[in-house]
Motif scaffolding. Sequence first.
Motif, PDB file in Angstrom:
ATOM      1  N   ALA A 194       0.834  -1.205   0.000  1.00 46.35           N
ATOM      2  CA  ALA A 194       0.000   0.000   0.000  1.00 46.35           C
ATOM      3  C   ALA A 194       0.869   1.254   0.000  1.00 46.35           C
ATOM      4  CB  ALA A 194      -0.927  -0.002   1.216  1.00 46.35           C
ATOM      5  N   GLY A 195       1.954   1.241   0.789  1.00 45.73           N
ATOM      6  CA  GLY A 195       2.851   2.393   0.819  1.00 45.73           C
ATOM      7  C   GLY A 195       3.549   2.626  -0.506  1.00 45.73           C
ATOM      8  N   VAL A 196       4.049   1.562  -1.120  1.00 43.98           N
ATOM      9  CA  VAL A 196       4.730   1.697  -2.409  1.00 43.98           C
ATOM     10  C   VAL A 196       3.753   2.178  -3.481  1.00 43.98           C
ATOM     11  CG1 VAL A 196       5.873   0.408  -4.262  1.00 43.98           C
ATOM     12  CG2 VAL A 196       6.522   0.005  -1.886  1.00 43.98           C
ATOM     13  N   THR A 197       2.525   1.665  -3.461  1.00 47.85           N
ATOM     14  CA  THR A 197       1.515   2.123  -4.415  1.00 47.85           C
ATOM     15  C   THR A 197       1.243   3.611  -4.234  1.00 47.85           C
ATOM     16  OG1 THR A 197       0.482  -0.069  -4.379  1.00 47.85           O
ATOM     17  CG2 THR A 197      -0.817   1.747  -5.293  1.00 47.85           C
ATOM     18  N   GLY A 198       1.187   4.067  -2.975  1.00 48.75           N
ATOM     19  CA  GLY A 198       1.014   5.487  -2.704  1.00 48.75           C
ATOM     20  C   GLY A 198       2.136   6.327  -3.281  1.00 48.75           C
ATOM     21  N   LEU A 199       3.364   5.831  -3.210  1.00 52.77           N
ATOM     22  CA  LEU A 199       4.507   6.557  -3.778  1.00 52.77           C
ATOM     23  C   LEU A 199       4.401   6.626  -5.306  1.00 52.77           C
ATOM     24  CD1 LEU A 199       7.451   5.157  -1.604  1.00 52.77           C
ATOM     25  CD2 LEU A 199       6.433   7.441  -1.486  1.00 52.77           C
ATOM     26  N   VAL A 200       3.940   5.554  -5.918  1.00 51.96           N
ATOM     27  CA  VAL A 200       3.758   5.555  -7.377  1.00 51.96           C
ATOM     28  C   VAL A 200       2.697   6.584  -7.774  1.00 51.96           C
ATOM     29  CG1 VAL A 200       2.976   4.183  -9.350  1.00 51.96           C
ATOM     30  CG2 VAL A 200       4.512   3.164  -7.653  1.00 51.96           C
ATOM     31  N   VAL A 201       1.596   6.612  -7.031  1.00 51.37           N
ATOM     32  CA  VAL A 201       0.541   7.584  -7.306  1.00 51.37           C
ATOM     33  C   VAL A 201       1.066   9.007  -7.115  1.00 51.37           C
ATOM     34  CG1 VAL A 201      -1.725   8.415  -6.590  1.00 51.37           C
ATOM     35  CG2 VAL A 201      -1.294   5.964  -6.720  1.00 51.37           C
ATOM     36  N   ALA A 202       1.918   9.208  -6.107  1.00 57.87           N
ATOM     37  CA  ALA A 202       2.517  10.529  -5.885  1.00 57.87           C
ATOM     38  C   ALA A 202       3.339  10.958  -7.093  1.00 57.87           C
ATOM     39  CB  ALA A 202       3.382  10.514  -4.630  1.00 57.87           C
ATOM     40  N   GLY A 203       4.049  10.008  -7.714  1.00 54.44           N
ATOM     41  CA  GLY A 203       4.814  10.325  -8.915  1.00 54.44           C
ATOM     42  C   GLY A 203       3.917  10.756 -10.066  1.00 54.44           C
ATOM     43  N   VAL A 204       2.779  10.100 -10.208  1.00 51.08           N
ATOM     44  CA  VAL A 204       1.813  10.497 -11.245  1.00 51.08           C
ATOM     45  C   VAL A 204       1.287  11.900 -10.969  1.00 51.08           C
ATOM     46  CG1 VAL A 204      -0.424   9.958 -12.283  1.00 51.08           C
ATOM     47  CG2 VAL A 204       1.167   8.103 -11.712  1.00 51.08           C
ATOM     48  N   ALA A 205       0.956  12.175  -9.711  1.00 48.28           N
ATOM     49  CA  ALA A 205       0.453  13.502  -9.342  1.00 48.28           C
ATOM     50  C   ALA A 205       1.495  14.580  -9.600  1.00 48.28           C
ATOM     51  CB  ALA A 205       0.035  13.508  -7.869  1.00 48.28           C
ATOM     52  N   TRP A 206       2.754  14.267  -9.326  1.00 48.38           N
ATOM     53  CA  TRP A 206       3.835  15.239  -9.566  1.00 48.38           C
ATOM     54  C   TRP A 206       3.935  15.567 -11.060  1.00 48.38           C
ATOM     55  CZ3 TRP A 206       8.407  14.427 -12.410  1.00 48.38           C
ATOM     56  CH2 TRP A 206       9.327  15.483 -12.344  1.00 48.38           C
ATOM     57  N   ALA A 207       3.821  14.557 -11.898  1.00 46.67           N
ATOM     58  CA  ALA A 207       3.893  14.787 -13.342  1.00 46.67           C
ATOM     59  C   ALA A 207       2.727  15.660 -13.812  1.00 46.67           C
ATOM     60  CB  ALA A 207       3.893  13.447 -14.081  1.00 46.67           C
ATOM     61  N   LEU A 208       1.544  15.423 -13.277  1.00 46.12           N
ATOM     62  CA  LEU A 208       0.379  16.217 -13.668  1.00 46.12           C
ATOM     63  C   LEU A 208       0.493  17.651 -13.171  1.00 46.12           C
ATOM     64  CD1 LEU A 208      -2.418  13.589 -12.947  1.00 46.12           C
ATOM     65  CD2 LEU A 208      -1.776  14.477 -15.194  1.00 46.12           C
ATOM     66  N   ALA A 209       1.044  17.830 -11.960  1.00 45.90           N
ATOM     67  CA  ALA A 209       1.142  19.166 -11.367  1.00 45.90           C
ATOM     68  C   ALA A 209       2.119  20.058 -12.108  1.00 45.90           C
ATOM     69  CB  ALA A 209       1.553  19.055  -9.901  1.00 45.90           C
ATOM     70  N   ARG A 210       2.978  19.499 -12.936  1.00 42.56           N
ATOM     71  CA  ARG A 210       3.942  20.310 -13.684  1.00 42.56           C
ATOM     72  C   ARG A 210       3.264  21.137 -14.760  1.00 42.56           C
ATOM     73  NH1 ARG A 210       8.903  16.865 -15.707  1.00 42.56           N
ATOM     74  NH2 ARG A 210       9.648  18.968 -16.132  1.00 42.56           N
ATOM     75  N   HIS A 211       2.072  20.740 -15.162  1.00 45.90           N
ATOM     76  CA  HIS A 211       1.331  21.492 -16.180  1.00 45.90           C
ATOM     77  C   HIS A 211       0.558  22.601 -15.488  1.00 45.90           C
ATOM     78  CE1 HIS A 211       2.312  18.543 -19.260  1.00 45.90           C
ATOM     79  NE2 HIS A 211       2.033  17.622 -18.372  1.00 45.90           N
ATOM     80  N   ARG A 212       1.148  23.752 -15.361  1.00 49.71           N
ATOM     81  CA  ARG A 212       0.558  24.832 -14.570  1.00 49.71           C
ATOM     82  C   ARG A 212      -0.144  25.848 -15.450  1.00 49.71           C
ATOM     83  NH1 ARG A 212       4.108  26.051  -9.258  1.00 49.71           N
ATOM     84  NH2 ARG A 212       4.655  23.907  -8.752  1.00 49.71           N
ATOM     85  N   LYS A 213      -1.187  25.400 -16.105  1.00 45.40           N
ATOM     86  CA  LYS A 213      -1.973  26.327 -16.907  1.00 45.40           C
ATOM     87  C   LYS A 213      -2.876  27.131 -15.988  1.00 45.40           C
ATOM     88  CE  LYS A 213      -1.966  23.361 -20.967  1.00 45.40           C
ATOM     89  NZ  LYS A 213      -2.799  22.641 -21.955  1.00 45.40           N
ATOM     90  N   PRO A 214      -3.136  28.396 -16.339  1.00 44.89           N
ATOM     91  CA  PRO A 214      -3.975  29.211 -15.475  1.00 44.89           C
ATOM     92  C   PRO A 214      -5.402  28.698 -15.410  1.00 44.89           C
ATOM     93  CG  PRO A 214      -3.631  30.322 -17.554  1.00 44.89           C
ATOM     94  CD  PRO A 214      -2.727  29.128 -17.560  1.00 44.89           C
TER      95      PRO A 214
END
Length: 396
Positions: free
Chosen positions: A367-387
Amino acid sequence: MHLAPFRQVLMLPRVRPLALLMFFARMPPAATGVVLTLHVAVTLGQGYGAAGLVGAAGTIGMGLGSPLMGRLIDERGLRPVLAVSVTASAAFWLGAPLMGYWTLLVTSFLVGLLGVPMMPIGRQVITALVPESRRRVALSVDSISVELSFMAGPALGVFVATKFSTNAALMFIGFTILAAGVLLYRVNPPTVHQDEVLDGPKPRLVEWMRGRLFGVLVVCVGATVCLAGMEVAAVASLERIGMQSWLGVVFFAMCAASIVGGLVYGSLRRVPSVLVLLVLLAALEIPVGLGDGNVLLLCVLLVPMNLMCAPLIAASGEHISRLAPPAARGLALGLQGSAFTVGKAIGAPIAGVAIDSGGASAGFAVAGVTGLVVAGVAWALARHRKPVASRVTMAS
Protein backbone atom coordinates in the motif's frame (compact mmCIF):
# COMPACT_ATOMS: atom_id res chain seq x y z
CA MET A 1 2.16 24.33 18.49
CA HIS A 2 0.15 27.57 18.45
CA LEU A 3 -3.60 27.29 18.95
CA ALA A 4 -4.32 31.01 18.49
CA PRO A 5 -5.15 30.58 14.74
CA PHE A 6 -7.77 27.98 15.65
CA ARG A 7 -9.35 30.23 18.26
CA GLN A 8 -9.46 33.10 15.76
CA VAL A 9 -11.21 30.96 13.14
CA LEU A 10 -13.69 29.53 15.64
CA MET A 11 -14.57 33.06 16.77
CA LEU A 12 -15.67 34.04 13.27
CA PRO A 13 -19.45 34.38 12.83
CA ARG A 14 -21.28 31.05 12.43
CA VAL A 15 -18.12 28.94 12.26
CA ARG A 16 -18.32 27.34 15.70
CA PRO A 17 -22.01 26.25 15.58
CA LEU A 18 -21.62 25.01 11.99
CA ALA A 19 -18.48 23.03 12.90
CA LEU A 20 -20.38 21.42 15.79
CA LEU A 21 -23.37 20.66 13.56
CA MET A 22 -21.17 19.04 10.90
CA PHE A 23 -19.46 16.92 13.56
CA PHE A 24 -22.80 15.41 14.58
CA ALA A 25 -24.03 15.24 10.97
CA ARG A 26 -20.98 13.16 9.97
CA MET A 27 -21.27 10.64 12.79
CA PRO A 28 -24.09 8.59 11.15
CA PRO A 29 -22.23 8.20 7.80
CA ALA A 30 -19.12 7.17 9.74
CA ALA A 31 -21.09 4.35 11.39
CA THR A 32 -22.80 3.01 8.26
CA GLY A 33 -20.04 0.64 7.15
CA VAL A 34 -19.67 -1.31 10.37
CA VAL A 35 -23.43 -1.41 11.08
CA LEU A 36 -24.26 -2.66 7.57
CA THR A 37 -21.51 -5.28 7.84
CA LEU A 38 -22.87 -6.59 11.14
CA HIS A 39 -26.45 -6.57 9.85
CA VAL A 40 -25.74 -8.48 6.64
CA ALA A 41 -23.16 -10.88 8.07
CA VAL A 42 -24.79 -11.64 11.42
CA THR A 43 -28.49 -10.71 11.44
CA LEU A 44 -29.19 -11.79 7.85
CA GLY A 45 -26.65 -14.63 8.11
CA GLN A 46 -25.17 -13.91 4.67
CA GLY A 47 -21.50 -13.85 5.70
CA TYR A 48 -18.83 -11.18 5.42
CA GLY A 49 -18.32 -11.60 1.68
CA ALA A 50 -21.94 -10.70 1.03
CA ALA A 51 -21.63 -7.81 3.48
CA GLY A 52 -18.62 -6.58 1.52
CA LEU A 53 -20.69 -6.54 -1.68
CA VAL A 54 -23.33 -4.34 -0.04
CA GLY A 55 -20.61 -1.99 1.19
CA ALA A 56 -19.01 -1.93 -2.25
CA ALA A 57 -22.34 -1.11 -3.89
CA GLY A 58 -22.79 1.85 -1.55
CA THR A 59 -19.22 2.98 -2.13
CA ILE A 60 -19.66 2.92 -5.92
CA GLY A 61 -22.88 4.87 -5.56
CA MET A 62 -21.17 7.51 -3.43
CA GLY A 63 -18.31 7.79 -5.90
CA LEU A 64 -20.76 8.53 -8.71
CA GLY A 65 -23.19 10.60 -6.68
CA SER A 66 -20.83 12.97 -4.88
CA PRO A 67 -19.96 15.10 -7.96
CA LEU A 68 -23.60 15.00 -9.04
CA MET A 69 -24.79 16.36 -5.71
CA GLY A 70 -21.96 18.91 -5.70
CA ARG A 71 -23.00 20.22 -9.09
CA LEU A 72 -26.62 20.46 -7.98
CA ILE A 73 -25.51 22.51 -4.96
CA ASP A 74 -23.66 24.87 -7.32
CA GLU A 75 -26.70 25.23 -9.58
CA ARG A 76 -29.68 24.97 -7.20
CA GLY A 77 -28.32 25.69 -3.75
CA LEU A 78 -28.02 23.54 -0.64
CA ARG A 79 -31.67 23.21 0.36
CA PRO A 80 -33.03 21.41 -2.75
CA VAL A 81 -30.17 18.92 -2.56
CA LEU A 82 -30.81 18.28 1.13
CA ALA A 83 -34.53 17.81 0.49
CA VAL A 84 -33.81 15.00 -2.00
CA SER A 85 -30.81 13.37 -0.36
CA VAL A 86 -32.06 13.44 3.25
CA THR A 87 -35.40 11.96 2.18
CA ALA A 88 -33.66 9.18 0.22
CA SER A 89 -31.18 8.41 3.01
CA ALA A 90 -33.74 8.41 5.82
CA ALA A 91 -36.09 6.20 3.80
CA PHE A 92 -33.31 3.68 3.16
CA TRP A 93 -32.03 3.40 6.73
CA LEU A 94 -35.48 3.36 8.34
CA GLY A 95 -36.66 0.73 5.84
CA ALA A 96 -33.47 -1.37 5.85
CA PRO A 97 -34.61 -3.68 8.71
CA LEU A 98 -37.49 -4.82 6.47
CA MET A 99 -35.33 -5.55 3.41
CA GLY A 100 -33.95 -8.85 2.26
CA TYR A 101 -30.36 -9.20 1.10
CA TRP A 102 -30.83 -8.51 -2.62
CA THR A 103 -33.10 -5.54 -2.01
CA LEU A 104 -30.52 -4.18 0.42
CA LEU A 105 -27.77 -4.64 -2.17
CA VAL A 106 -29.60 -2.66 -4.87
CA THR A 107 -30.89 0.09 -2.61
CA SER A 108 -27.45 0.49 -1.04
CA PHE A 109 -26.16 1.61 -4.42
CA LEU A 110 -29.10 3.96 -4.90
CA VAL A 111 -28.72 5.59 -1.49
CA GLY A 112 -25.02 6.04 -2.19
CA LEU A 113 -25.96 7.78 -5.42
CA LEU A 114 -28.58 10.06 -3.87
CA GLY A 115 -27.43 10.15 -0.25
CA VAL A 116 -26.33 13.15 1.77
CA PRO A 117 -22.69 14.03 0.86
CA MET A 118 -21.87 15.26 4.38
CA MET A 119 -18.10 15.21 3.89
CA PRO A 120 -17.99 17.52 0.81
CA ILE A 121 -20.80 19.69 2.20
CA GLY A 122 -18.79 20.30 5.37
CA ARG A 123 -15.72 21.35 3.41
CA GLN A 124 -17.74 23.62 1.11
CA VAL A 125 -19.54 25.31 3.99
CA ILE A 126 -16.36 25.94 5.97
CA THR A 127 -14.69 27.54 2.95
CA ALA A 128 -17.72 29.78 2.50
CA LEU A 129 -17.64 30.99 6.11
CA VAL A 130 -14.00 32.12 6.25
CA PRO A 131 -11.84 34.39 4.09
CA GLU A 132 -9.26 32.71 1.87
CA SER A 133 -6.40 33.81 4.15
CA ARG A 134 -7.79 31.62 6.97
CA ARG A 135 -8.99 28.73 4.86
CA ARG A 136 -6.08 26.45 5.73
CA VAL A 137 -6.77 26.68 9.46
CA ALA A 138 -10.52 26.31 8.90
CA LEU A 139 -10.04 23.17 6.81
CA SER A 140 -7.69 21.82 9.48
CA VAL A 141 -10.54 22.29 11.97
CA ASP A 142 -12.82 20.47 9.55
CA SER A 143 -10.42 17.55 9.09
CA ILE A 144 -10.09 17.21 12.87
CA SER A 145 -13.88 17.19 13.10
CA VAL A 146 -13.97 14.34 10.57
CA GLU A 147 -11.53 12.31 12.67
CA LEU A 148 -13.62 12.88 15.79
CA SER A 149 -16.71 11.76 13.91
CA PHE A 150 -14.94 8.57 12.85
CA MET A 151 -13.84 7.95 16.42
CA ALA A 152 -17.36 8.36 17.85
CA GLY A 153 -19.68 7.22 15.04
CA PRO A 154 -18.60 3.57 14.57
CA ALA A 155 -18.25 3.05 18.34
CA LEU A 156 -21.80 4.33 18.89
CA GLY A 157 -23.13 2.22 16.02
CA VAL A 158 -21.50 -0.95 17.35
CA PHE A 159 -22.83 -0.18 20.85
CA VAL A 160 -26.44 0.11 19.64
CA ALA A 161 -26.07 -2.96 17.38
CA THR A 162 -24.64 -5.17 20.14
CA LYS A 163 -26.63 -3.79 23.07
CA PHE A 164 -29.98 -3.90 21.24
CA SER A 165 -29.92 -5.16 17.63
CA THR A 166 -28.61 -4.29 14.19
CA ASN A 167 -32.17 -3.35 13.22
CA ALA A 168 -32.16 -0.76 15.99
CA ALA A 169 -28.78 0.51 14.82
CA LEU A 170 -30.03 0.89 11.24
CA MET A 171 -33.06 2.86 12.42
CA PHE A 172 -30.88 4.94 14.74
CA ILE A 173 -28.74 5.94 11.74
CA GLY A 174 -31.91 6.84 9.81
CA PHE A 175 -33.29 9.06 12.56
CA THR A 176 -29.96 10.82 13.16
CA ILE A 177 -29.45 11.48 9.43
CA LEU A 178 -32.98 12.89 9.29
CA ALA A 179 -32.40 15.11 12.32
CA ALA A 180 -29.04 16.38 11.08
CA GLY A 181 -30.43 17.00 7.60
CA VAL A 182 -33.41 18.95 8.93
CA LEU A 183 -31.13 21.11 11.10
CA LEU A 184 -28.80 21.75 8.17
CA TYR A 185 -31.78 22.59 5.95
CA ARG A 186 -33.08 25.06 8.53
CA VAL A 187 -29.68 26.72 9.06
CA ASN A 188 -29.02 26.82 5.29
CA PRO A 189 -25.34 27.86 5.52
CA PRO A 190 -23.72 29.64 2.57
CA THR A 191 -21.78 27.67 -0.01
CA VAL A 192 -19.83 30.65 -1.45
CA HIS A 193 -18.01 33.30 0.60
CA GLN A 194 -19.68 36.71 0.70
CA ASP A 195 -16.62 38.37 -0.90
CA GLU A 196 -16.79 36.08 -3.92
CA VAL A 197 -19.09 37.64 -6.48
CA LEU A 198 -20.11 35.32 -9.30
CA ASP A 199 -20.17 37.10 -12.64
CA GLY A 200 -21.31 35.67 -15.95
CA PRO A 201 -22.26 32.14 -16.99
CA LYS A 202 -21.17 29.05 -15.10
CA PRO A 203 -17.61 28.00 -15.99
CA ARG A 204 -17.32 24.81 -18.00
CA LEU A 205 -15.41 21.85 -16.58
CA VAL A 206 -12.72 22.06 -19.28
CA GLU A 207 -11.99 25.66 -18.26
CA TRP A 208 -10.76 24.82 -14.76
CA MET A 209 -10.02 21.08 -14.62
CA ARG A 210 -6.33 21.56 -15.46
CA GLY A 211 -3.10 19.77 -14.59
CA ARG A 212 -2.57 21.09 -11.06
CA LEU A 213 -6.15 20.50 -9.93
CA PHE A 214 -6.22 17.06 -11.52
CA GLY A 215 -2.92 16.36 -9.77
CA VAL A 216 -4.48 17.21 -6.38
CA LEU A 217 -7.33 14.79 -7.10
CA VAL A 218 -4.76 12.10 -7.89
CA VAL A 219 -3.09 12.86 -4.55
CA CYS A 220 -6.47 12.25 -2.88
CA VAL A 221 -6.63 8.86 -4.60
CA GLY A 222 -3.13 8.05 -3.34
CA ALA A 223 -3.99 9.08 0.20
CA THR A 224 -6.92 6.70 0.52
CA VAL A 225 -4.99 3.91 -1.22
CA CYS A 226 -2.56 4.15 1.70
CA LEU A 227 -5.21 4.55 4.38
CA ALA A 228 -7.47 1.75 3.12
CA GLY A 229 -4.47 -0.57 2.81
CA MET A 230 -3.39 0.39 6.32
CA GLU A 231 -6.79 -0.48 7.80
CA VAL A 232 -6.98 -3.87 6.08
CA ALA A 233 -3.41 -4.75 7.04
CA ALA A 234 -3.97 -3.66 10.66
CA VAL A 235 -7.03 -5.90 10.92
CA ALA A 236 -5.09 -8.82 9.39
CA SER A 237 -2.18 -8.28 11.77
CA LEU A 238 -4.38 -8.44 14.87
CA GLU A 239 -6.48 -11.31 13.54
CA ARG A 240 -3.36 -13.45 13.01
CA ILE A 241 -2.50 -13.30 16.71
CA GLY A 242 -6.10 -13.49 17.92
CA MET A 243 -6.16 -9.91 19.22
CA GLN A 244 -9.16 -8.57 17.30
CA SER A 245 -10.54 -7.09 20.52
CA TRP A 246 -7.71 -4.54 20.40
CA LEU A 247 -8.88 -3.13 17.08
CA GLY A 248 -10.60 -0.25 18.85
CA VAL A 249 -7.34 0.72 20.57
CA VAL A 250 -5.40 0.61 17.30
CA PHE A 251 -7.95 2.71 15.43
CA PHE A 252 -8.11 5.17 18.33
CA ALA A 253 -4.33 5.60 18.06
CA MET A 254 -4.67 6.25 14.32
CA CYS A 255 -7.37 8.89 14.77
CA ALA A 256 -5.62 10.55 17.71
CA ALA A 257 -2.38 10.86 15.70
CA SER A 258 -4.31 12.37 12.79
CA ILE A 259 -5.92 14.94 15.10
CA VAL A 260 -2.53 15.96 16.48
CA GLY A 261 -1.24 16.26 12.93
CA GLY A 262 -4.18 18.51 12.04
CA LEU A 263 -3.50 20.76 15.02
CA VAL A 264 0.18 21.08 14.13
CA TYR A 265 -0.54 21.69 10.45
CA GLY A 266 -3.09 24.40 11.15
CA SER A 267 -0.71 26.22 13.49
CA LEU A 268 2.24 26.35 11.05
CA ARG A 269 3.05 29.46 9.06
CA ARG A 270 4.84 27.54 6.31
CA VAL A 271 3.45 24.14 5.45
CA PRO A 272 4.61 21.27 3.22
CA SER A 273 2.87 20.82 -0.10
CA VAL A 274 0.09 18.30 -0.54
CA LEU A 275 2.45 16.18 -2.65
CA VAL A 276 5.10 16.11 0.09
CA LEU A 277 2.44 15.07 2.60
CA LEU A 278 1.42 12.14 0.38
CA VAL A 279 5.05 11.04 -0.04
CA LEU A 280 5.53 11.14 3.74
CA LEU A 281 2.27 9.27 4.36
CA ALA A 282 3.19 6.53 1.87
CA ALA A 283 6.84 6.23 2.89
CA LEU A 284 6.00 6.03 6.60
CA GLU A 285 3.51 3.23 5.93
CA ILE A 286 6.12 0.85 4.53
CA PRO A 287 7.89 0.11 7.85
CA VAL A 288 4.63 -0.28 9.83
CA GLY A 289 4.75 -3.99 9.02
CA LEU A 290 7.62 -4.33 11.50
CA GLY A 291 4.96 -4.17 14.20
CA ASP A 292 3.08 -7.19 12.86
CA GLY A 293 2.25 -9.47 15.77
CA ASN A 294 2.85 -6.87 18.49
CA VAL A 295 -0.07 -4.59 19.37
CA LEU A 296 1.96 -1.93 21.17
CA LEU A 297 4.66 -1.72 18.48
CA LEU A 298 1.98 -1.62 15.77
CA CYS A 299 0.30 1.35 17.46
CA VAL A 300 3.62 3.17 17.80
CA LEU A 301 4.57 2.61 14.16
CA LEU A 302 1.13 3.72 12.94
CA VAL A 303 1.45 7.11 14.63
CA PRO A 304 3.97 8.80 12.25
CA MET A 305 2.05 8.02 9.05
CA ASN A 306 -1.29 9.03 10.59
CA LEU A 307 0.17 12.38 11.62
CA MET A 308 -0.03 13.17 7.89
CA CYS A 309 -3.67 12.16 7.45
CA ALA A 310 -5.64 15.23 8.62
CA PRO A 311 -3.07 17.65 7.15
CA LEU A 312 -3.32 15.93 3.77
CA ILE A 313 -7.13 16.13 3.79
CA ALA A 314 -6.99 19.81 4.80
CA ALA A 315 -4.28 20.67 2.26
CA SER A 316 -6.07 18.96 -0.62
CA GLY A 317 -9.32 20.74 0.25
CA GLU A 318 -7.51 24.07 0.39
CA HIS A 319 -5.90 23.54 -3.02
CA ILE A 320 -9.17 22.47 -4.63
CA SER A 321 -11.12 25.40 -3.17
CA ARG A 322 -8.48 27.78 -4.52
CA LEU A 323 -7.95 26.22 -7.95
CA ALA A 324 -11.61 25.66 -8.78
CA PRO A 325 -13.87 28.68 -9.42
CA PRO A 326 -16.39 29.38 -6.63
CA ALA A 327 -19.29 28.77 -9.00
CA ALA A 328 -18.08 25.17 -9.46
CA ARG A 329 -16.71 24.53 -5.97
CA GLY A 330 -19.42 22.04 -5.08
CA LEU A 331 -18.60 19.94 -8.14
CA ALA A 332 -14.85 20.18 -7.42
CA LEU A 333 -15.24 19.08 -3.80
CA GLY A 334 -17.61 16.35 -4.97
CA LEU A 335 -14.87 15.12 -7.30
CA GLN A 336 -12.53 15.12 -4.32
CA GLY A 337 -15.01 12.84 -2.54
CA SER A 338 -15.02 10.57 -5.58
CA ALA A 339 -11.22 10.53 -5.61
CA PHE A 340 -11.19 9.41 -1.97
CA THR A 341 -13.69 6.69 -2.87
CA VAL A 342 -11.62 5.46 -5.83
CA GLY A 343 -8.51 5.27 -3.64
CA LYS A 344 -10.37 3.24 -1.05
CA ALA A 345 -11.65 0.88 -3.74
CA ILE A 346 -8.08 0.37 -5.00
CA GLY A 347 -6.20 0.25 -1.71
CA ALA A 348 -8.22 -2.39 0.13
CA PRO A 349 -7.97 -5.15 -2.53
CA ILE A 350 -4.31 -4.39 -3.31
CA ALA A 351 -3.43 -4.75 0.35
CA GLY A 352 -5.64 -7.83 0.62
CA VAL A 353 -3.84 -9.64 -2.20
CA ALA A 354 -0.46 -8.73 -0.67
CA ILE A 355 -1.62 -9.99 2.75
CA ASP A 356 -2.74 -13.31 1.27
CA SER A 357 0.71 -13.73 -0.28
CA GLY A 358 3.05 -12.33 2.37
CA GLY A 359 1.12 -11.45 5.51
CA ALA A 360 0.16 -8.13 7.06
CA SER A 361 3.66 -6.66 6.71
CA ALA A 362 3.42 -7.12 2.92
CA GLY A 363 0.04 -5.36 2.97
CA PHE A 364 1.51 -2.27 4.62
CA ALA A 365 4.50 -2.26 2.27
CA VAL A 366 2.52 -2.70 -0.95
CA ALA A 367 0.00 0.00 0.00
CA GLY A 368 2.85 2.39 0.82
CA VAL A 369 4.73 1.70 -2.41
CA THR A 370 1.51 2.12 -4.41
CA GLY A 371 1.01 5.49 -2.70
CA LEU A 372 4.51 6.56 -3.78
CA VAL A 373 3.76 5.55 -7.38
CA VAL A 374 0.54 7.58 -7.31
CA ALA A 375 2.52 10.53 -5.89
CA GLY A 376 4.81 10.33 -8.92
CA VAL A 377 1.81 10.50 -11.24
CA ALA A 378 0.45 13.50 -9.34
CA TRP A 379 3.83 15.24 -9.57
CA ALA A 380 3.89 14.79 -13.34
CA LEU A 381 0.38 16.22 -13.67
CA ALA A 382 1.14 19.17 -11.37
CA ARG A 383 3.94 20.31 -13.68
CA HIS A 384 1.33 21.49 -16.18
CA ARG A 385 0.56 24.83 -14.57
CA LYS A 386 -1.97 26.33 -16.91
CA PRO A 387 -3.97 29.21 -15.48
CA VAL A 388 -7.42 28.50 -14.08
CA ALA A 389 -10.22 30.31 -15.87
CA SER A 390 -12.39 31.84 -13.17
CA ARG A 391 -15.24 34.30 -13.62
CA VAL A 392 -14.91 35.79 -10.17
CA THR A 393 -14.34 39.29 -8.91
CA MET A 394 -13.62 40.25 -5.33
CA ALA A 395 -16.13 42.53 -3.70
CA SER A 396 -14.81 45.61 -2.01
